[in-house]
Design a protein around this motif. Structure first.
Motif, PDB file in Angstrom:
ATOM      1  N   UNK A  98     -27.956   5.622  46.568  1.00  9.77           N
ATOM      2  CA  UNK A  98     -27.150   5.829  45.377  1.00  9.77           C
ATOM      3  C   UNK A  98     -25.695   6.022  45.770  1.00  9.77           C
ATOM      4  N   UNK A  99     -24.811   5.401  45.006  1.00  6.67           N
ATOM      5  CA  UNK A  99     -23.391   5.444  45.315  1.00  6.67           C
ATOM      6  C   UNK A  99     -22.606   5.811  44.054  1.00  6.67           C
ATOM      7  N   UNK A 100     -21.472   6.499  44.272  1.00  4.08           N
ATOM      8  CA  UNK A 100     -20.642   6.952  43.162  1.00  4.08           C
ATOM      9  C   UNK A 100     -19.183   6.565  43.391  1.00  4.08           C
ATOM     10  N   UNK A 113     -21.182   1.006  54.234  1.00  3.65           N
ATOM     11  CA  UNK A 113     -20.806   1.949  53.191  1.00  3.65           C
ATOM     12  C   UNK A 113     -20.313   1.176  51.971  1.00  3.65           C
ATOM     13  N   UNK A 114     -20.786   1.563  50.813  1.00  6.84           N
ATOM     14  CA  UNK A 114     -20.407   0.915  49.559  1.00  6.84           C
ATOM     15  C   UNK A 114     -19.320   1.728  48.878  1.00  6.84           C
ATOM     16  N   UNK A 115     -18.300   1.040  48.406  1.00  6.71           N
ATOM     17  CA  UNK A 115     -17.245   1.704  47.638  1.00  6.71           C
ATOM     18  C   UNK A 115     -17.250   1.185  46.204  1.00  6.71           C
ATOM     19  N   UNK A 141     -17.490 -11.330  40.147  1.00  4.89           N
ATOM     20  CA  UNK A 141     -16.350 -10.451  40.437  1.00  4.89           C
ATOM     21  C   UNK A 141     -16.792  -9.102  40.981  1.00  4.89           C
ATOM     22  N   UNK A 142     -18.089  -8.931  41.176  1.00  2.00           N
ATOM     23  CA  UNK A 142     -18.619  -7.652  41.664  1.00  2.00           C
ATOM     24  C   UNK A 142     -18.149  -6.495  40.789  1.00  2.00           C
ATOM     25  N   UNK A 143     -18.152  -6.714  39.495  1.00  2.00           N
ATOM     26  CA  UNK A 143     -17.563  -5.754  38.566  1.00  2.00           C
ATOM     27  C   UNK A 143     -18.509  -5.450  37.408  1.00  2.00           C
ATOM     28  N   UNK A 144     -18.538  -4.184  37.043  1.00  2.00           N
ATOM     29  CA  UNK A 144     -19.263  -3.724  35.862  1.00  2.00           C
ATOM     30  C   UNK A 144     -18.233  -3.152  34.896  1.00  2.00           C
ATOM     31  N   UNK A 175     -17.629  -2.893  46.439  1.00  2.00           N
ATOM     32  CA  UNK A 175     -17.212  -3.523  47.697  1.00  2.00           C
ATOM     33  C   UNK A 175     -18.262  -4.485  48.234  1.00  2.00           C
ATOM     34  N   UNK A 176     -19.361  -4.615  47.502  1.00  2.00           N
ATOM     35  CA  UNK A 176     -20.386  -5.588  47.882  1.00  2.00           C
ATOM     36  C   UNK A 176     -20.955  -6.229  46.632  1.00  2.00           C
TER      37      UNK A 176
END
Length: 118
Positions: free
Chosen positions: A106-108, A1-3, A75-78, A25-26
């Motif tokens: 798709x993840x939100x 599961x992606x957060x 940093x796994x960041x947008x 989270x990934x």
């Protein structure tokens, strides 16, 4: 599961700036697209800006020249840098990640409120 966890929203006066962050989270390089959407009260959720794994960007006409989307894979960041904010930018902003491998996933995120006062 992606957060996906957004942060950086708040109250700002018209003409001000905010920077939104979305931490995944990934590894975000695994997503074909990372996007920012927004939803104002009584309105549909609309795409604000998007960035591909290759770094190509797209923007809604209403934010072109004012908003900038970027990504930091390490940093796994947008991020969404929002300048020259207007009252009509007031909305809940959502981070979205899309991964297409045979099927589309798709993840939100949970959303972060941005309020621009006049």
């Amino acid at each position: 599961q992606v957060q996906l966890v957004e942060s950086g929203g708040g109250l700002v006066q018209a003409g001000g700036s905010l920077r939104l962050s979305c931490v995944a989270s990934r590894n975000i390089f695994s997503f074909n697209n990372m996007n920012w959407y927004r939803q104002a009260p009584g309105s549909q959720r609309v795409l604000v800006a998007g960035i591909t794994s290759g770094g190509s960007t797209t923007y809604a006409d209403s934010v072109k020249g004012r908003f900038t989307i970027s990504r930091d894979n390490a940093k796994n960041t947008v991020y969404l840098q929002m300048n020259s904010l207007k009252p009509e930018d007031t909305a809940v902003y959502y981070c979205n990640a899309v991964r297409t491998i045979v099927s589309r996933y798709e993840y939100w995120g949970q959303g972060t409120q941005v309020t621009v006062s006049s």
